[in-house]
Motif scaffolding. Sequence first.
Motif, PDB file in Angstrom:
ATOM      1  N   LEU A   3      14.462 -60.385   0.771  1.00 29.94           N
ATOM      2  CA  LEU A   3      14.429 -61.844   0.753  1.00 29.94           C
ATOM      3  C   LEU A   3      15.793 -62.406   0.386  1.00 29.94           C
ATOM      4  O   LEU A   3      16.253 -63.400   0.976  1.00 29.94           O
ATOM      5  N   VAL A   4      16.454 -61.786  -0.577  1.00 32.54           N
ATOM      6  CA  VAL A   4      17.804 -62.213  -0.953  1.00 32.54           C
ATOM      7  C   VAL A   4      18.754 -62.046   0.227  1.00 32.54           C
ATOM      8  O   VAL A   4      19.587 -62.925   0.519  1.00 32.54           O
ATOM      9  N   ILE A   5      18.647 -60.919   0.922  1.00 30.93           N
ATOM     10  CA  ILE A   5      19.499 -60.677   2.088  1.00 30.93           C
ATOM     11  C   ILE A   5      19.214 -61.706   3.173  1.00 30.93           C
ATOM     12  O   ILE A   5      20.134 -62.207   3.835  1.00 30.93           O
ATOM     13  N   TYR A   6      17.943 -62.042   3.368  1.00 30.89           N
ATOM     14  CA  TYR A   6      17.602 -63.050   4.366  1.00 30.89           C
ATOM     15  C   TYR A   6      18.251 -64.400   4.051  1.00 30.89           C
ATOM     16  O   TYR A   6      18.845 -65.039   4.928  1.00 30.89           O
ATOM     17  N   VAL A   7      18.146 -64.836   2.802  1.00 34.24           N
ATOM     18  CA  VAL A   7      18.739 -66.122   2.426  1.00 34.24           C
ATOM     19  C   VAL A   7      20.260 -66.068   2.585  1.00 34.24           C
ATOM     20  O   VAL A   7      20.880 -67.016   3.084  1.00 34.24           O
ATOM     21  N   PHE A   8      20.865 -64.961   2.163  1.00 32.07           N
ATOM     22  CA  PHE A   8      22.316 -64.805   2.340  1.00 32.07           C
ATOM     23  C   PHE A   8      22.694 -64.861   3.813  1.00 32.07           C
ATOM     24  O   PHE A   8      23.686 -65.515   4.188  1.00 32.07           O
ATOM     25  N   SER A   9      21.927 -64.197   4.664  1.00 38.38           N
ATOM     26  CA  SER A   9      22.247 -64.191   6.089  1.00 38.38           C
ATOM     27  C   SER A   9      22.069 -65.579   6.701  1.00 38.38           C
ATOM     28  O   SER A   9      22.845 -65.980   7.572  1.00 38.38           O
TER      29      SER A   9
END
Length: 362
Positions: free
Chosen positions: A121-127
């Motif tokens: 989820l963190v990676i998704y928001v960062f992306s």
Amino acid sequence: MPRVSLSCPSLHPALVLLRPFLSRLPPLPQPVRDTDVPTLFREPYILSGYRPVGLPWRCYFYSLFQMHNETLNVWSHLLAGVCIALRFGAFAVFRGGGVLGLRLQGPEGQGLSLDPPSLPLVIYVFSSLSYLSCSTAAHLFQSHSELAHYSLFFLDYLGVAIYQYGCAMALYFYSSDPAWRHSGLGEIYLPAAALLAWLSCASCCFAKLHYRRPYPLHRKFCQVVPTGLAYLLDISPVAHRLATKSWASNSALPLHGLQVALFMLSSFFFSCPVPERFAPGRYDIIGHGHQLFHLLLSLCTLAQQEALFQDFLSRRPALVREFGEERLLLACASFPCLALCSALTAVALRRRARTRLSKEQT
């Protein structure tokens, strides 16, 4: 070098309330017609609203508050990025610790440890923030020079590739059903998503550099086909759920349906210069197809984020049991590898662009 006008930038009625602030900005040149900028910077059926080429970098930054044919492109993704960051911050605070990829530990909650279930989820928001910020920078500064134009749009394509894989990873872990994951497509999903994300970046950069205006039709295919294939693969776990589950049984499914519909509509405006094709010059500043594409894509990302929040909350407790901690960490470790490969591809093509421009100037 274009002469810089001492007149204040023209204000759209929507910006009148900002007049006291805007009056403190340095004077900017008025937007010009398509015939006053090199062919590289012209868009089909957009006849005016272009910023002069070759101004100092600060002029393009200040043009954020000037009405031209890129203003809504910039603001739509800039505001969407702010909304996504604020919404994620609120979600992290009100839904408890651990959602930021870290969790408190110890009898008194002291100390931090990695929280694998929340990392996708963190990676998704960062992306998401990556593609929105890269797009904002590209549309804001691309008029500086031909090399800046190529470099910034290569950065834009890099942001898209990062978003594609970050999105695929989140959908795989939070939004997929076991029946889909055990299918042939589910078995190769993440490696194929990484490959198509890189191919999307590489093909878009190549098409941007290789073809000259007026662009042939196959340039659009070179850009749309890899990106379209990446989307069809990335959205497949959601499509499976939408087709096999009752939408009333899960609060995330209507949001997933909304984000798919918004993406399809945005793809239409990206592929077709509508409505400006039918009235050249009328939609130069507000209403042309790329602006509608930006607005719809921003709404799509916001809807997708809300859907993933719902999926995350319902599936987080069992995530480690279903996938295993090592598999979660390994998948997350592949994300920077994809980002690095795409970045190296963009850098290599930027060097080719610089070499070609140098030869043309000699």
